[in-house]
Design a protein around this motif. Structure first.
Motif, mmCIF file in Angstrom:
data_model
loop_
_atom_site.group_PDB
_atom_site.id
_atom_site.type_symbol
_atom_site.label_atom_id
_atom_site.label_comp_id
_atom_site.label_asym_id
_atom_site.label_seq_id
_atom_site.Cartn_x
_atom_site.Cartn_y
_atom_site.Cartn_z
ATOM 1 N N MET A 278 0.835 -1.202 0.000
ATOM 2 C CA MET A 278 0.000 0.000 0.000
ATOM 3 C C MET A 278 0.865 1.246 0.000
ATOM 4 O O MET A 278 1.991 1.248 0.504
ATOM 5 C CB MET A 278 -0.916 0.033 1.232
ATOM 6 C CG MET A 278 -0.184 0.186 2.548
ATOM 7 S SD MET A 278 -1.248 0.662 3.936
ATOM 8 C CE MET A 278 -1.610 2.357 3.527
ATOM 9 N N VAL A 280 1.398 4.714 1.567
ATOM 10 C CA VAL A 280 1.010 5.263 2.869
ATOM 11 C C VAL A 280 0.315 6.611 2.734
ATOM 12 O O VAL A 280 -0.655 6.891 3.434
ATOM 13 C CB VAL A 280 2.243 5.374 3.794
ATOM 14 C CG1 VAL A 280 1.877 6.074 5.098
ATOM 15 C CG2 VAL A 280 2.811 3.994 4.084
ATOM 16 N N THR A 282 -1.585 7.914 0.292
ATOM 17 C CA THR A 282 -2.939 7.909 -0.272
ATOM 18 C C THR A 282 -3.786 6.739 0.205
ATOM 19 O O THR A 282 -4.998 6.735 0.004
ATOM 20 C CB THR A 282 -2.866 7.846 -1.809
ATOM 21 O OG1 THR A 282 -2.271 6.597 -2.190
ATOM 22 C CG2 THR A 282 -2.034 8.989 -2.359
ATOM 23 N N ARG A 283 -3.150 5.728 0.787
ATOM 24 C CA ARG A 283 -3.786 4.492 1.250
ATOM 25 C C ARG A 283 -4.275 3.608 0.098
ATOM 26 O O ARG A 283 -5.037 2.677 0.326
ATOM 27 C CB ARG A 283 -4.971 4.771 2.195
ATOM 28 C CG ARG A 283 -4.662 5.665 3.388
ATOM 29 C CD ARG A 283 -3.576 5.119 4.288
ATOM 30 N NE ARG A 283 -3.670 5.650 5.641
ATOM 31 C CZ ARG A 283 -3.098 6.789 6.052
ATOM 32 N NH1 ARG A 283 -2.397 7.498 5.183
ATOM 33 N NH2 ARG A 283 -3.220 7.194 7.310
ATOM 34 N N HIS A 370 -0.251 1.229 9.460
ATOM 35 C CA HIS A 370 -1.017 1.534 8.250
ATOM 36 C C HIS A 370 -1.351 0.273 7.470
ATOM 37 O O HIS A 370 -2.510 0.038 7.111
ATOM 38 C CB HIS A 370 -0.221 2.507 7.365
ATOM 39 C CG HIS A 370 -0.022 3.849 7.986
ATOM 40 N ND1 HIS A 370 1.024 4.123 8.837
ATOM 41 C CD2 HIS A 370 -0.748 5.000 7.897
ATOM 42 C CE1 HIS A 370 0.947 5.388 9.234
ATOM 43 N NE2 HIS A 370 -0.119 5.934 8.682
ATOM 44 N N ARG A 373 -3.722 -2.053 9.451
ATOM 45 C CA ARG A 373 -5.117 -1.592 9.467
ATOM 46 C C ARG A 373 -5.787 -1.876 8.123
ATOM 47 O O ARG A 373 -6.966 -2.256 8.071
ATOM 48 C CB ARG A 373 -5.177 -0.093 9.798
ATOM 49 C CG ARG A 373 -5.032 0.203 11.294
ATOM 50 C CD ARG A 373 -5.416 1.635 11.617
ATOM 51 N NE ARG A 373 -4.486 2.594 11.026
ATOM 52 C CZ ARG A 373 -3.362 2.999 11.613
ATOM 53 N NH1 ARG A 373 -3.028 2.522 12.806
ATOM 54 N NH2 ARG A 373 -2.578 3.875 11.026
ATOM 55 N N MET A 374 -5.037 -1.679 7.035
ATOM 56 C CA MET A 374 -5.611 -1.972 5.722
ATOM 57 C C MET A 374 -5.919 -3.457 5.586
ATOM 58 O O MET A 374 -7.000 -3.846 5.110
ATOM 59 C CB MET A 374 -4.663 -1.549 4.596
ATOM 60 C CG MET A 374 -5.118 -2.042 3.223
ATOM 61 S SD MET A 374 -4.011 -1.541 1.920
ATOM 62 C CE MET A 374 -4.518 0.149 1.734
ATOM 63 N N THR A 377 -8.993 -4.204 7.395
ATOM 64 C CA THR A 377 -10.183 -3.761 6.665
ATOM 65 C C THR A 377 -10.586 -4.774 5.602
ATOM 66 O O THR A 377 -11.763 -5.138 5.478
ATOM 67 C CB THR A 377 -9.905 -2.396 6.003
ATOM 68 O OG1 THR A 377 -9.635 -1.429 7.022
ATOM 69 C CG2 THR A 377 -11.110 -1.935 5.191
ATOM 70 N N TYR A 424 -12.998 -0.416 -1.934
ATOM 71 C CA TYR A 424 -12.027 0.188 -1.025
ATOM 72 C C TYR A 424 -11.443 1.489 -1.585
ATOM 73 O O TYR A 424 -11.381 2.504 -0.885
ATOM 74 C CB TYR A 424 -10.903 -0.799 -0.713
ATOM 75 C CG TYR A 424 -9.780 -0.162 0.088
ATOM 76 C CD1 TYR A 424 -9.938 0.114 1.441
ATOM 77 C CD2 TYR A 424 -8.602 0.219 -0.535
ATOM 78 C CE1 TYR A 424 -8.943 0.749 2.166
ATOM 79 C CE2 TYR A 424 -7.590 0.846 0.178
ATOM 80 C CZ TYR A 424 -7.764 1.112 1.524
ATOM 81 O OH TYR A 424 -6.777 1.742 2.223
ATOM 82 N N HIS A 425 -11.012 1.479 -2.843
ATOM 83 C CA HIS A 425 -10.399 2.682 -3.427
ATOM 84 C C HIS A 425 -11.385 3.835 -3.563
ATOM 85 O O HIS A 425 -10.970 4.999 -3.625
ATOM 86 C CB HIS A 425 -9.814 2.363 -4.806
ATOM 87 C CG HIS A 425 -8.468 1.731 -4.753
ATOM 88 N ND1 HIS A 425 -7.819 1.235 -5.864
ATOM 89 C CD2 HIS A 425 -7.621 1.512 -3.715
ATOM 90 C CE1 HIS A 425 -6.654 0.731 -5.520
ATOM 91 N NE2 HIS A 425 -6.511 0.881 -4.217
ATOM 92 N N HIS A 429 -12.137 7.330 3.284
ATOM 93 C CA HIS A 429 -11.192 6.830 4.285
ATOM 94 C C HIS A 429 -11.117 7.863 5.405
ATOM 95 O O HIS A 429 -10.716 9.011 5.182
ATOM 96 C CB HIS A 429 -9.820 6.617 3.639
ATOM 97 C CG HIS A 429 -8.871 5.809 4.472
ATOM 98 N ND1 HIS A 429 -8.362 6.258 5.675
ATOM 99 C CD2 HIS A 429 -8.337 4.567 4.277
ATOM 100 C CE1 HIS A 429 -7.553 5.340 6.172
ATOM 101 N NE2 HIS A 429 -7.517 4.309 5.351
ATOM 102 N N PRO A 436 -9.250 6.823 -1.081
ATOM 103 C CA PRO A 436 -7.849 6.616 -1.480
ATOM 104 C C PRO A 436 -7.585 6.991 -2.943
ATOM 105 O O PRO A 436 -6.558 7.611 -3.245
ATOM 106 C CB PRO A 436 -7.623 5.130 -1.227
ATOM 107 C CG PRO A 436 -8.557 4.798 -0.103
ATOM 108 C CD PRO A 436 -9.775 5.630 -0.369
#
Length: 643
Positions: A278, A280, A282-283, A370, A373-374, A377, A424-425, A429, A436
């Motif tokens: 990932m 960081v 923009t996630r 980070h 957590r992703m 999710t 998700y994108h 967020h 993201p």
């Protein structure tokens, strides 16, 4: 080795291309034979270019563009295999990278910036401009190696005992509260070598290894813990230097919370592993790798290659109608302390692409927050699928995961790609206040408040990126070919290198071979004279395609059976027997079904370098090519992405 040998480059060979296509305003690109200057970037797929000959504007697809052709002298160093680089050349290239790094990081440059930096370093501004041009064109450190030096095979290499001694001196002498100088550390290495009867390395080689120590490690080891803490410790909810897209990428592995079924009997075979990367800032998910194999150096290679490469074909492979406009080389990769991330090959590959590799401090989980957590999710979304294992025994109470399992790996992967790109994108967020993908778009193109970094350069060759991160071996070529893990490989491309001598040491020459562990029926050989990779098959063509794990199982079986000396024919029989047992038991046992499915996944040869199978040529064309190149039908490169 005779210098008069005739070399023929066949369809099983390709030249590694590390050049990247700059698709930002002002850049020059080619479509076919026509050169365009970019005047406007419309989105991640298209731009407006002006024909430099006619002055006419044209709408161009980014995927159709390539860099303007450069002279062979400029591309010489960027075509080499990473393992073939002398220590002194690495040192010079790293020094030059350090010199231009502030200018590279600054983005848009004015003459005054370059002249100021040149004055600071006491070098000619024209030299800085030349280094900048090379590095921006290729994006790899080796483009900065002095061309006049060439590639001196074997130069600067030291034996393992000396290497281990240098590491010991750095650890026990240099990184201490006494803070000795680098020169004293060099003297200590030479003294210890003399005391132990080890051939001493050159002072330059020792200094090069000292210069590779990460700044954070130097500060902490030499008694500046507070300074290191203030500089590198992230504040809660933030991460140091993750201020724009591709500044920091985190990677981690986890078993997915779901039981999958095999393709044939659709019965449970267990949980797959996900390796996820990932960005960081923009996630966004930059890439992933899904497999039944446990985390390894291969998992990391596949995930990093997937992150760095465009994903248009990947979306077609999984039949997902969505956009995933994420690619590019990250500035920093942040990982845990697993052996798969600490391999010498992965560290060297990162160094080649100018990627800073940083490791999470032990027992400080906030540093990996980070990515964890992703992953959490994504795993929670999996809990709605049939066959989920949930995240704990307590949550799973009363639910039979295996009984409800229905998804195959392909079906689950299609679901995963859909989840990433469509949900998700695109979902808000809470930590960044945007979705993201919107954060990524702003970071790339900018808005009224933020200046974008521009569309990341697109790699010119997909296979080169993947090979650069796959494991490599050094071997000499014997009359029968080359041996890796007890298996012999041979092709005509090896013939000129049989019993070849190193010009400097007069010993047999070590050459570079790379391998995808999922299919060890072929390896890639880098010819340092032609600067091409050649695909080399097993010498015994009766042996089947197999993974390194399957091969190891066959060897273990023969060892249990008491076979003292293992040969390739015994391996063949052992693999056939094991596969037969797996196939017979597949309907009955989960382990056998998992093994069979694992073998099937390896046989697909799907990789980020070639997500889609190469288009099949008509039989007449294949026959003509086979006659021309001396190849048999079906020997054409599996990857299909050869220059």
């Amino acid at each position: 080795m005779s210098t008069e040998t005739e070399y023929v480059i066949s369809n099983d060979a390709f030249e590694p291309i590390r050049e990247r296509v700059n698709v930002n305003v002002g850049g020059l690109v080619q479509r076919g034979e026509t050169i365009f200057r970019i005047v406007q970037v419309l989105d991640f797929e298209s731009l407006i270019g002006v024909n430099v000959d006619t002055g006419q504007s044209a709408s161009l697809r980014i995927g159709d563009l390539r860099s303007i052709e450069r002279s062979p002298t400029v591309t010489q160093n960027a075509s080499q295999d990473l393992g073939d680089i002398a220590d002194e050349d690495w040192r010079i290239a790293q020094e030059r990278l350090a010199a231009i790094k502030p200018l590279v990081d600054a983005g848009r440059l004015g003459r005054e910036n370059v002249e100021a930096r040149a004055s600071e370093l006491k070098i000619n501004p024209a030299t800085l401009y030349r280094w900048l041009q090379r590095y921006k064109a290729y994006g790899v450190v080796t483009a900065l190696i002095p061309q006049k030096r060439g590639w001196k095979q074997g130069n600067g290499r030291i034996d393992q005992d000396a290497e281990a001694l240098i590491e010991q001196v750095i650890r026990d002498f240099y990184l201490t509260l006494q803070r000795p100088t680098a020169q004293k550390a060099i003297t200590e290495v030479l003294r210890a070598c003399q005391a132990k009867g080890i051939t001493p390395p050159s002072p330059t080689a020792i200094r090069a290894r000292i210069s590779r120590i990460a700044e954070k490690e130097q500060l902490r080891g030499r008694g500046h813990k507070e300074k290191a803490k203030n500089k590198f410790l992230p504040a809660a909810g933030s991460f140091p230097n993750a201020t724009f897209p591709l500044a920091v990428m985190q990677i981690d592995h986890t078993p997915a919370d779901i039981i999958l079924v095999d393709d044939v009997y659709r019965k449970p075979i267990g949980r797959p592993w996900i390796t996820l990367a990932m960005d960081v800032h923009t996630r966004v998910v930059t890439g992933y790798y899904l497999s039944f194999d446990p985390p390894s150096e291969t998992s990391v290679a596949m995930c990093v290659a997937h992150s760095m490469l465009p994903k248009d074909d990947w979306m077609l492979l999984h039949k997902v109608d969505a956009e995933w406009p994420v690619w590019g080389v990250p500035r920093t990769i942040y990982v845990d302390n697993g052996a798969d991330f600490r391999s010498n090959n992965f560290q060297q590959s990162c160094l080649m692409y100018g990627i800073s590799l940083e490791f999470r401090p032990v027992k400080q989980p906030r540093y990996g927050g980070h990515i964890e957590r992703m992953l959490g999710t994504l795993l929670r979304e999996i809990h709605d699928l049939p066959g989920t294992t949930f995240s704990s025994v307590k949550e799973r109470d009363g639910y039979d995961s295996e009984k409800h399992a229905t998804l195959t790996k392909s079906e689950f992967e299609e679901w995963l790609v859909t989840l990433i790109t469509k949900l998700y994108h695109r979902r808000l967020h809470s930590a960044i206040g945007l979705s993201p993908m919107r954060k990524w778009e702003i970071g790339i193109f900018g808005n009224a408040e933020v200046q974008g970094i521009g569309v990341p350069p697109r790699p010119a060759d997909r296979l080169t990126i993947l090979l650069d991160f796959l494991p490599f071996f050094r071997r000499t070529v014997q009359t029968f070919g080359v041996t890796i893990d007890g298996l012999s490989y041979y092709a005509e491309a090896l013939r000129p290198w049989i019993n070849a001598q190193d010009e400097n040491t007069k010993k047999k020459k070590d050459l570079i071979f790379r391998r995808d562990p999922r299919d060890i029926s072929t390896i890639w050989f880098f010819d340092p004279k032609l600067e091409h990779y050649f695909k080399i098959p097993l010498a015994d063509l009766t042996l089947p395609a197999m993974s390194i794990w399957e091969y190891q199982q066959a060897k273990d079986k023969l060892k249990r059976d008491g076979v003292a000396s293992v040969n390739e024919h015994q391996i063949l029989h052992a693999i056939t027997e094991l596969r037969s047992r797996v196939d017979e038991a597949a309907e009955k046992t989960k382990a056998a079904r998992r093994q069979a499915q694992r073998r099937k996944e390896h046989a697909k040869n799907v990789s980020p370098a070639q997500p889609l199978p190469a288009p099949k040529l008509p039989v007449q064309v294949q026959s003509a090519m086979a006659l021309q190149d001396g190849l048999l039908d079906g020997e054409i490169n599996d990857f299909g992405d050869i220059a």
